[in-house]
Write a protein that holds these residues in place. Sequence first.
Motif, PDB file in Angstrom:
ATOM      1  N   LEU A   1       0.840  -1.130  -0.046  1.00  0.00           N
ATOM      2  CA  LEU A   1       0.333  -0.103  -0.163  1.00  0.00           C
ATOM      3  C   LEU A   1       0.423   1.051   0.324  1.00  0.00           C
ATOM      4  N   LYS A   2       1.957   1.154   0.528  1.00  0.00           N
ATOM      5  CA  LYS A   2       3.117   2.427   0.572  1.00  0.00           C
ATOM      6  C   LYS A   2       3.172   2.745  -1.073  1.00  0.00           C
ATOM      7  N   THR A   3       4.189   1.502  -1.068  1.00  0.00           N
ATOM      8  CA  THR A   3       4.706   1.718  -2.382  1.00  0.00           C
ATOM      9  C   THR A   3       3.506   2.133  -3.720  1.00  0.00           C
TER      10      THR A   3
ATOM     11  N   THR B   1      -4.086  -6.359 -11.277  1.00  0.00           N
ATOM     12  CA  THR B   1      -4.623  -4.794  -9.883  1.00  0.00           C
ATOM     13  C   THR B   1      -4.639  -6.030  -8.230  1.00  0.00           C
ATOM     14  N   ALA B   2      -3.407  -6.766  -8.399  1.00  0.00           N
ATOM     15  CA  ALA B   2      -3.674  -7.278  -6.671  1.00  0.00           C
ATOM     16  C   ALA B   2      -2.062  -7.342  -6.181  1.00  0.00           C
ATOM     17  N   PHE B   3      -0.993  -6.567  -7.086  1.00  0.00           N
ATOM     18  CA  PHE B   3       0.326  -6.208  -6.551  1.00  0.00           C
ATOM     19  C   PHE B   3       0.297  -4.869  -6.988  1.00  0.00           C
TER      20      PHE B   3
ATOM     21  N   PRO C   1       1.548  -7.343  -2.536  1.00  0.00           N
ATOM     22  CA  PRO C   1       0.052  -7.584  -1.939  1.00  0.00           C
ATOM     23  C   PRO C   1      -0.754  -6.516  -1.458  1.00  0.00           C
ATOM     24  N   LEU C   2      -1.476  -6.215  -2.588  1.00  0.00           N
ATOM     25  CA  LEU C   2      -2.870  -5.696  -2.143  1.00  0.00           C
ATOM     26  C   LEU C   2      -3.888  -5.115  -1.758  1.00  0.00           C
ATOM     27  N   LEU C   3      -4.497  -6.634  -1.751  1.00  0.00           N
ATOM     28  CA  LEU C   3      -5.893  -7.199  -1.395  1.00  0.00           C
ATOM     29  C   LEU C   3      -5.345  -7.789   0.218  1.00  0.00           C
TER      30      LEU C   3
END
Length: 222
Positions: free
Chosen positions: A18-20, A71-73, A79-81
Amino acid sequence: MSRAEAVEVYNAAHKRGLKTYRDDVEHGRYPYPKVLDEILDGQSIAGRIELGVCTLPISRIEGIVSAGRRTAFSTDFMPLLDANTEFGVKWISLCAAHLDEGIRDPIRCYEYYGDFYIQEGNKRLSVLRAFDAPTVTASVLRIVPSYSDDPKTRLYYEFLEFYHLSRTYTFRFTKPGRYKKLIAALGFEQDAVWTDEQRTRVVSAYTVFEAAAQRAGGGCAR
């Protein structure tokens, strides 16, 4: 490793992702891994070559082959999910297995201009990146661009000659002639194929040098 411990690893990786993502959005950068199918659209290709199983620097993995799951990464494959999604549950199970047994199966990558794009094994790579692993074992298909006078293409063709001798992706130069200079500096014949012992010795020495340079706040000339 217990599932609870694997969940903690996932949550930390999710926070990094999330930070990235936020940093990329804030600076106007695309916040997901690049898609090779989109990059290749309209490009002239000379051929495709199966390289077999190779050891790749994880830092050279730029994206994925097709758009599914991008969009999962985040761009660094964190991971973004959420952890309670199907994706998160599978990631956590793979993480627990990795620390109990290790990730043994090679991922599947395409190589284009010296960068790598994952076809199979994106969660395996993500787990390895969560543990800051420097390399990954991968089965590689090389996509060779058609030759042209474009400086990027000419430099890549110099790399192809170098790879034929060295069989390593460790070195990457941005100026022409550097691959031949490296071979000369190592005391090797320009057309000599490296032995396994030579490759291991050179790559190991470079890895130690690069780590020391990074700790000192510098970097290696390219």
